[in-house]
Design a protein around this motif. Structure first.
Motif, mmCIF file in Angstrom:
data_model
loop_
_atom_site.group_PDB
_atom_site.id
_atom_site.type_symbol
_atom_site.label_atom_id
_atom_site.label_comp_id
_atom_site.label_asym_id
_atom_site.label_seq_id
_atom_site.Cartn_x
_atom_site.Cartn_y
_atom_site.Cartn_z
ATOM 1 N N LYS B 107 0.883 -1.160 0.000
ATOM 2 C CA LYS B 107 0.000 0.000 0.000
ATOM 3 C C LYS B 107 0.922 1.211 0.000
ATOM 4 O O LYS B 107 2.050 1.121 0.480
ATOM 5 C CB LYS B 107 -0.882 -0.003 1.249
ATOM 6 C CG LYS B 107 -1.888 -1.144 1.256
ATOM 7 C CD LYS B 107 -2.516 -1.328 2.616
ATOM 8 C CE LYS B 107 -3.454 -2.532 2.590
ATOM 9 N NZ LYS B 107 -3.892 -2.905 3.946
ATOM 10 N N THR B 438 -3.048 -5.606 10.991
ATOM 11 C CA THR B 438 -3.085 -5.523 9.522
ATOM 12 C C THR B 438 -2.154 -4.452 8.963
ATOM 13 O O THR B 438 -2.013 -4.336 7.747
ATOM 14 C CB THR B 438 -4.525 -5.231 9.062
ATOM 15 O OG1 THR B 438 -5.040 -4.141 9.836
ATOM 16 C CG2 THR B 438 -5.406 -6.447 9.242
ATOM 17 N N ASN B 439 -1.559 -3.641 9.834
ATOM 18 C CA ASN B 439 -0.524 -2.703 9.381
ATOM 19 C C ASN B 439 0.834 -3.289 9.758
ATOM 20 O O ASN B 439 1.203 -3.343 10.942
ATOM 21 C CB ASN B 439 -0.720 -1.324 10.030
ATOM 22 C CG ASN B 439 -1.773 -0.500 9.309
ATOM 23 O OD1 ASN B 439 -2.193 -0.835 8.200
ATOM 24 N ND2 ASN B 439 -2.191 0.585 9.925
ATOM 25 N N SER B 459 3.066 -2.619 4.353
ATOM 26 C CA SER B 459 1.622 -2.661 4.150
ATOM 27 C C SER B 459 0.949 -1.905 5.294
ATOM 28 O O SER B 459 0.616 -2.480 6.327
ATOM 29 C CB SER B 459 1.155 -4.126 4.112
ATOM 30 O OG SER B 459 -0.204 -4.188 3.761
ATOM 31 N N VAL B 460 0.813 -0.605 5.119
ATOM 32 C CA VAL B 460 0.300 0.255 6.190
ATOM 33 C C VAL B 460 -0.729 1.206 5.582
ATOM 34 O O VAL B 460 -0.496 1.768 4.515
ATOM 35 C CB VAL B 460 1.452 1.065 6.841
ATOM 36 C CG1 VAL B 460 0.917 2.062 7.857
ATOM 37 C CG2 VAL B 460 2.462 0.126 7.492
ATOM 38 N N ASP B 461 -1.844 1.372 6.258
ATOM 39 C CA ASP B 461 -2.897 2.225 5.688
ATOM 40 C C ASP B 461 -3.684 2.937 6.793
ATOM 41 O O ASP B 461 -3.613 2.564 7.958
ATOM 42 C CB ASP B 461 -3.860 1.359 4.856
ATOM 43 C CG ASP B 461 -4.545 2.165 3.753
ATOM 44 O OD1 ASP B 461 -4.409 3.401 3.737
ATOM 45 O OD2 ASP B 461 -5.215 1.529 2.919
ATOM 46 N N ASP B 463 -7.381 4.052 8.511
ATOM 47 C CA ASP B 463 -8.626 3.318 8.725
ATOM 48 C C ASP B 463 -9.765 4.310 9.009
ATOM 49 O O ASP B 463 -9.564 5.533 8.955
ATOM 50 C CB ASP B 463 -8.473 2.299 9.865
ATOM 51 C CG ASP B 463 -8.159 2.966 11.203
ATOM 52 O OD1 ASP B 463 -8.399 4.190 11.347
ATOM 53 O OD2 ASP B 463 -7.677 2.267 12.108
ATOM 54 N N GLU B 504 6.704 7.051 11.732
ATOM 55 C CA GLU B 504 6.365 5.637 11.746
ATOM 56 C C GLU B 504 6.885 5.008 13.032
ATOM 57 O O GLU B 504 7.971 5.328 13.492
ATOM 58 C CB GLU B 504 6.923 4.922 10.511
ATOM 59 C CG GLU B 504 8.433 4.938 10.357
ATOM 60 C CD GLU B 504 8.975 6.192 9.661
ATOM 61 O OE1 GLU B 504 8.225 7.165 9.514
ATOM 62 O OE2 GLU B 504 10.166 6.175 9.296
#
Lengths: 181, 571
Positions: B107, B438-439, B459-461, B463, B504
């Motif tokens: 992502k 999920t991140n 894979s970080v998004d 929500d 991060e």
């Protein structure tokens, strides 16, 4: 001389040649990295820059070589598509000048040059995107080059590398910093 | 193959190894060497010596060929780092170019990095706020992530410890949600910021506008002069490196301090490939590096290892440290490693015109950047349809009024006028995000970088919680600006990718339970207690305060524990 040095020297020769105007019949061409520019085109940008920032009691665009800054930034810091648009707009600008005055920009008097450029300040001037873009690029880069020039930053609005202070409450009168503020 | 000659191995053995020289690695080296340990600091990039290696620091704007702009070929070759606000002609040499260290974006994630001695401590925005128990108790109260194994009282003395040395300017504002620290004088609010501060205090419960707290020497103490640093000169050219040492960086402060002790060996050009785990001794024994100049592998040994490679790279090193005992990465019995990565949500800002205050402007430049609005949402109790809250930057400014229209003599003369225009006010959003399984980051099974180390997949998004919070920020700040009488208020939201906040965190989180966390309350790997992780990777949750000060404090605390327990033979 090994091959690498030879190649490097060759590149230097080619490189410096690229900076020299190469004569065509009437209109020598200067090679930049991304485009070629004719002497006429260079003169046009220089004349426009001088019209925007004229020599007065203080240096103008030509004295400060702001036209060279316009070309440098167009060459180095502008997208290829925008470079193409610039040249397209430049062609239209020449057409506009011819149509309005039946002369080239270089042959206009100072008042005519200013009048023509001032038509670009009107929002609904009816010009194409490319034509307006050409003017705003020349003006934007000329003014940027001027206000970030050594002359401007040391003689007009002085830039301080080391302020040595943050005064959060500077007294102001009539929108001008009050003395001893 | 590494050279395992015995004499050479002795030369390559230290009391402690610190991986990384950024803001937390610098602190680890300083604290360890202060306590007399012989320390090897490994830095993947080149050396950057204070002052000497700040090539642009004393350049005037007109001395930059493109007056600060980045040439288009560099911009187009580096779409990721080019999105960073500080990637400009004066500081671009301190940023990692996209092709230098590629990664896979499952992502969109803008990974902004500084590979050199000092790391991103040269480039940071220098905002320094303590966390409070509203932050450390957050996950337990609101039911996300895992409980922090520490509370404010555990870290408070270490905040004081690092603040005194680093030099933090600020006011003692007396707010429970933003504890006071050991402050040098604050940079004051200007007329408009001060007006807004008073207005908010009078009209809103539990909302405050304070002077931003920042790592600048507004008035240095002896301890700062002893570091060779001097008073901040309000240049606000910090990203170039400061010749005065006016702001805190590893380069100006902790690293030269540690070098002066004679106990620090600094080895640049050293990419850490993995940490070596000895299955017989049941402990980490050293690290394996790739020399970036020779591409040769070497090994270094020590009793304790501090991992401060910056959050994402710390995850990478641990994931790549595989052994018989830890086939899925060092200390990764739980499978949690690389997961629960989070960041700060910077996806909104707001601006407005301010009428009045004509009798004031500002002079010089404000290193703090202006004001700060501490989090006011969901502090004492849950009160909105989203979890947690946000802090806001706040800045009033007034420049000269230059007419843009026209050409010629009058236009030119107008550019030199020193006539002030109207005031403007602006704010930006800094939201806490919720760490989720999920991140995550993982190793790519095939792709390698130029040093032969696996590439990361990130894979970080955002929500729903992030989007609700963003909406609330826009609503609340718009209301506060309206209430204060500001005009022409315009809020803008953007879709900037996670990572561009450069906050991060996580992936190697602290926690009480080895089944659900990687590190104990002293930042030791639960399953390998001579490895300490004290950079952003250790964070269980993100709060909305800027995190660097907390990394510094956590690091100093962990070093103290490592050394005192080491003496007892427990590490």
């Amino acid at each position: 001389m090994d091959r690498r040095t030879a190649l490097k020297n060759l590149a230097l020769v080619i490189g410096s040649a690229a900076l020299l105007p190469r004569c065509t019949e009437h209109n020598p061409v200067t090679h930049f990295k991304n485009f070629d520019v004719t002497n006429d085109q260079q003169s046009l940008v220089a004349d426009m820059a001088e019209t925007i920032i004229p020599k007065t009691g203080t240096p103008g665009a030509k004295d400060l070589m702001l036209d060279q800054f316009v070309w440098l930034m167009l060459d180095d810091c502008t997208k290829k598509d925008d470079q193409k648009t610039f040249f397209k707009g430049m062609g239209e600008f020449n057409d506009l000048t011819k149509k309005t005055y039946n002369k080239s920009f270089a042959d206009l008097d100072k008042k005519q040059k200013e009048d023509l450029l001032n038509t670009f300040e009107k929002k609904s001037n009816g010009y194409s995107k490319e034509l307006n873009g050409f003017f705003s690029t020349v003006k934007g880069l000329t003014v940027f080059g001027y206000t970030e020039s050594k002359y401007f930053m040391t003689k007009e609005i002085v830039y301080e590398l080391i302020p040595g202070r943050y005064n959060a409450w500077l007294p102001v009168k009539n929108n001008i910093a009050a003395k001893n503020g | 193959m590494a050279n395992l000659n015995i004499d050479s191995a002795k030369d390559r053995t230290f009391d402690a190894i610190v991986i990384g020289s950024g803001i937390s690695g610098g602190w680890a080296a300083k604290e360890l060497t202060d306590k007399g340990l012989k320390v090897l600091m490994l830095e993947r990039g080149r050396d950057v010596k204070h002052i000497k290696d700040y090539p642009t620091t004393n350049l005037y704007p007109w001395e930059f060929k493109h007056r600060g702009e980045v040439p288009m070929d560099i911009q187009e070759a580096n779409p990721i780092v080019n999105r960073c606000y500080a990637f400009k002609e004066d500081a671009m040499h301190f940023f990692v170019k996209d092709h230098d260290h590629p990664y896979v974006q499952e992502k969109p994630f803008d990974w902004i990095r500084g590979y050199q001695v000092g790391g991103k401590s040269l480039l940071w925005a220098r905002q320094t706020q303590r966390w409070s128990d509203f932050d450390f108790e957050g996950p337990a109260r609101d039911g996300f992530a895992v409980d922090w194994p520490i509370r404010y009282k555990d870290i408070a003395p270490w905040y004081s410890h690092v603040e005194k040395f680093a030099g933090i300017s600020g006011n003692r504002d007396g707010l429970a949600e933003l504890p006071d620290g050991e402050f040098l004088p604050a940079f004051p609010l200007n007329a408009v910021e001060d007006y807004f501060s008073k207005h908010v205090k009078a009209h809103y419960k539990n909302r405050y506008v304070i002077s931003a707290r920042c790592a600048h020497l507004s008035k240095p103490n002896q301890i700062h002069l002893d570091q060779g640093r001097a008073q901040c000169q309000e240049r606000t050219l910090c990203q170039r490196g400061c010749p005065f040492g006016g702001y805190f960086s590893s380069n100006a402060s902790t690293i030269p301090w540690a070098l002066k002790s004679g106990n620090l060996t600094l080895r640049p050009f050293s990419v850490v490939e993995s940490i070596i785990y000895d299955d017989n001794k049941n402990r980490a024994t050293g690290v394996r590096i790739v020399d970036t100049n020779t591409k040769q592998t070497e090994e270094y040994y020590s009793k304790i290892i501090f991992v401060n490679a910056a959050a994402i790279n710390t995850n990478l090193i641990l994931l790549n440290s595989k052994s018989k005992r830890f086939p899925n990465g060092l200390g990764n019995d739980s499978g949690v490693l690389g997961k629960y990565v989070a960041f700060h949500n910077y996806s909104a800002h707001i601006g407005a015109d301010v009428e009045g205050f004509e009798e004031w402007a500002t002079d010089g430049r404000n290193p703090a950047g202006g004001g700060y609005i501490p989090r006011f949402r969901n502090i004492f109790k849950q009160e909105t349809d989203f979890l947690r809250g946000y802090a806001s930057g706040l800045y009033g400014y007034r420049g000269y009024n230059h007419k843009w229209e026209g050409v010629g003599e009058d236009f030119k003369a107008g550019l030199s006028k020193k006539e002030y225009g109207p005031w403007r006010i602006g704010s930006h959003f800094m939201g806490e995000t919720i760490p989720k399984e999920t991140n995550f980051v993982t190793l790519d099974p095939n792709l390698k970088d130029q040093w032969g180390v696996p590439q990361l997949r990130i894979s970080v998004d955002y929500d729903d919680n992030d989007m609700k919070m963003q909406k609330d920020y826009v609503e609340q700040l718009t209301e506060m600006f309206t209430s204060a009488g500001f005009k022409n208020i315009k809020a803008e939201t953007n879709h900037q990718a996670p990572g561009l906040d450069i906050h991060e965190m996580g992936g190697v989180r602290m926690g009480n339970d080895p089944k659900t966390s990687m590190l104990n309350k002293w930042n030791q790997l639960h399953a390998c207690n001579n490895v300490f992780v004290t950079d952003g990777a250790c964070m269980t949750s993100t709060s909305c305060q800027n995190p660097s000060l907390t990394y510094m404090a956590i690091t100093a605390r962990a070093v103290d524990h490592a050394v005192s327990e080491g003496k007892k033979g427990n590490v």
